[in-house]
Design a protein around this motif. Sequence first.
Motif, mmCIF file in Angstrom:
data_model
loop_
_atom_site.group_PDB
_atom_site.id
_atom_site.type_symbol
_atom_site.label_atom_id
_atom_site.label_comp_id
_atom_site.label_asym_id
_atom_site.label_seq_id
_atom_site.Cartn_x
_atom_site.Cartn_y
_atom_site.Cartn_z
ATOM 1 N N ASP A 80 10.140 0.110 5.685
ATOM 2 C CA ASP A 80 9.871 -0.745 6.841
ATOM 3 C C ASP A 80 8.959 -0.107 7.883
ATOM 4 O O ASP A 80 8.657 -0.722 8.908
ATOM 5 N N VAL A 81 8.445 1.110 7.614
ATOM 6 C CA VAL A 81 7.494 1.714 8.544
ATOM 7 C C VAL A 81 6.219 0.878 8.609
ATOM 8 O O VAL A 81 5.501 0.887 9.617
ATOM 9 N N THR A 82 5.938 0.137 7.566
ATOM 10 C CA THR A 82 4.719 -0.679 7.538
ATOM 11 C C THR A 82 4.746 -1.775 8.605
ATOM 12 O O THR A 82 3.698 -2.163 9.116
ATOM 13 N N GLU A 83 5.927 -2.271 8.952
ATOM 14 C CA GLU A 83 6.027 -3.298 9.986
ATOM 15 C C GLU A 83 5.626 -2.731 11.341
ATOM 16 O O GLU A 83 4.968 -3.410 12.138
ATOM 17 N N ALA B 294 2.086 -3.829 13.519
ATOM 18 C CA ALA B 294 2.142 -4.354 14.888
ATOM 19 C C ALA B 294 0.972 -3.862 15.730
ATOM 20 O O ALA B 294 0.587 -4.511 16.710
ATOM 21 N N TYR B 295 0.378 -2.740 15.332
ATOM 22 C CA TYR B 295 -0.771 -2.199 16.072
ATOM 23 C C TYR B 295 -2.091 -2.544 15.394
ATOM 24 O O TYR B 295 -3.140 -2.032 15.794
ATOM 25 N N GLU B 296 -2.038 -3.371 14.380
ATOM 26 C CA GLU B 296 -3.228 -3.829 13.661
ATOM 27 C C GLU B 296 -4.063 -2.660 13.134
ATOM 28 O O GLU B 296 -5.298 -2.635 13.233
ATOM 29 N N LEU B 297 -3.373 -1.677 12.580
ATOM 30 C CA LEU B 297 -4.024 -0.518 11.973
ATOM 31 C C LEU B 297 -3.953 -0.620 10.464
ATOM 32 O O LEU B 297 -3.012 -1.190 9.914
ATOM 33 N N ASN B 298 -4.946 -0.059 9.784
ATOM 34 C CA ASN B 298 -4.876 0.078 8.331
ATOM 35 C C ASN B 298 -4.046 1.309 8.000
ATOM 36 O O ASN B 298 -4.002 2.274 8.785
ATOM 37 N N TYR B 299 -3.433 1.290 6.849
ATOM 38 C CA TYR B 299 -2.588 2.427 6.456
ATOM 39 C C TYR B 299 -2.559 2.537 4.938
ATOM 40 O O TYR B 299 -2.919 1.615 4.209
ATOM 41 N N HIS B 300 -2.148 3.697 4.474
ATOM 42 C CA HIS B 300 -1.809 3.860 3.068
ATOM 43 C C HIS B 300 -0.744 4.940 2.974
ATOM 44 O O HIS B 300 -0.794 5.953 3.680
ATOM 45 N N LEU B 301 0.220 4.688 2.090
ATOM 46 C CA LEU B 301 1.349 5.593 1.917
ATOM 47 C C LEU B 301 1.363 6.122 0.492
ATOM 48 O O LEU B 301 1.058 5.405 -0.462
ATOM 49 N N ARG C 218 0.827 -1.217 0.000
ATOM 50 C CA ARG C 218 0.000 0.000 0.000
ATOM 51 C C ARG C 218 0.857 1.261 0.000
ATOM 52 O O ARG C 218 0.606 2.207 0.733
ATOM 53 N N GLN C 219 1.903 1.244 -0.823
ATOM 54 C CA GLN C 219 2.679 2.450 -1.136
ATOM 55 C C GLN C 219 2.398 2.752 -2.599
ATOM 56 O O GLN C 219 2.819 2.012 -3.488
ATOM 57 N N SER C 220 1.675 3.827 -2.877
ATOM 58 C CA SER C 220 1.144 4.062 -4.224
ATOM 59 C C SER C 220 1.893 5.114 -5.022
ATOM 60 O O SER C 220 1.407 5.547 -6.067
ATOM 61 N N ALA C 221 3.061 5.535 -4.575
ATOM 62 C CA ALA C 221 3.782 6.589 -5.286
ATOM 63 C C ALA C 221 4.853 6.020 -6.211
ATOM 64 O O ALA C 221 5.541 5.057 -5.855
ATOM 65 N N TYR C 222 4.980 6.630 -7.392
ATOM 66 C CA TYR C 222 6.067 6.359 -8.336
ATOM 67 C C TYR C 222 6.140 4.901 -8.772
ATOM 68 O O TYR C 222 7.211 4.338 -8.936
#
Length: 430
Positions: free
Chosen positions: A130-133, A137-144, A18-22
Amino acid sequence: MATRFVQHCTQNSLLPARQSAYRRHFSTETALLIVHNDIVRAVDRGDLVPLVLLDLSAAFDTVDHGCLLSILECRFCVDGDALEWFTSYLFDRSQTYISGEDSYGPVSVSCSVPQGSVLGPIEFIAYTEDVTELIAAYELNYHLFADDKQLYTAVRPSEVPVGCQRLVSCISDLQQWCAARRLQLNASKTELIWLGTRAALQKLSVTDSSLVVGSTTIQPSSVVRNLGVLFDSELTFKQHVSKIVSSCFYQLRRLRQLKRHVDVNTMKLLISAFILSRLDYCNVLLSGLPMSTIRPLQRVQNAAARLALGLSPRDHISAALKKLHWLPVTHRIQYKLSLMMFLVHSHQCPDYMSNTVSLLSDDPGRRRLRSATSTEYHVPRTRTRFGDRAFSIAGPKAWNNLPQSVRSADSLDSFKRKLKFYLFNSCFSV
């Protein structure tokens, strides 16, 4: 080198999903589509969704060269001549500053990725991979998206304090992670918005809805800007539509000054660049909204059509749109939905999009049915009409409603032509 490095990362799945840049087939539109889909599905279940938009200060300018090279070697398996090339590319750089007739420098540059380079942004997303790891660990959704990072999670109204604590702990750890990378997470500019139904939002108390990170208290906003789109608490997008309308009419007033100096074709190109591009940006998020919200966008398009053809305000607009071969706003939204589904169907999209939908033929229980050999997609059930706005619902509906002759297009260009022809005829046929 940028092409080879991205190829290496893609083949070995080294970049965050979920890293959508470039990256090819990834964009701000696909990023917002999946975030919006996750939020709508959660709200449809009766949950509240806190969305946190993190702010990094001058992120590209503070990348540590030694740390970046270590990451490329250890996490991305860049070694030998390739690692030496990256070392040579980053080190011994300098900058000169010019102000008026005065020049300052050269000044040695010991950090940052080279500005304006094709490789610099790709190096940055590798630097922060590696910020996604930490977030997982906190079971949060994310997008970068490059240095834009957003966190969100679905919580039951009765579990709001627990959800807030997870977000606070994650943001605190992110601050430490950033400090270790010479990056700075600016908590004072970090934004928070709670998303949900009006009834669920009314149950939130002021103390429960804010986040306290260190000495900074992040108060919730009613509207936030997310990759160019204004998200409001109830996802009505009224403020977003209002902003688009205001911006488009400003551009139309400027273009009207050129009316006597350019021909019709040039004016159409200018309107396409300054007006239609704004109407079409992330319009897939507007699917399912009431006509009262969409109608101002149609007024913008009508005004643009009259300007392009030199019509008066009293002239009938349907004939003008037909002459210009412009689909009305509602059909443009359906066009974008169908186009996104074709990208899913032809595997020209991020995995996070294709994972939200499934073919009927993939259902084991349908192997003996006629639908098992069709190209239709499964439409999940929803609890409310609000849930129908999710891409995983609206996308398959739009796709299934297309004739087979359109769905069976063998290329993207062919699909666009057939889709435009089909929607145009369904809109303007007598």
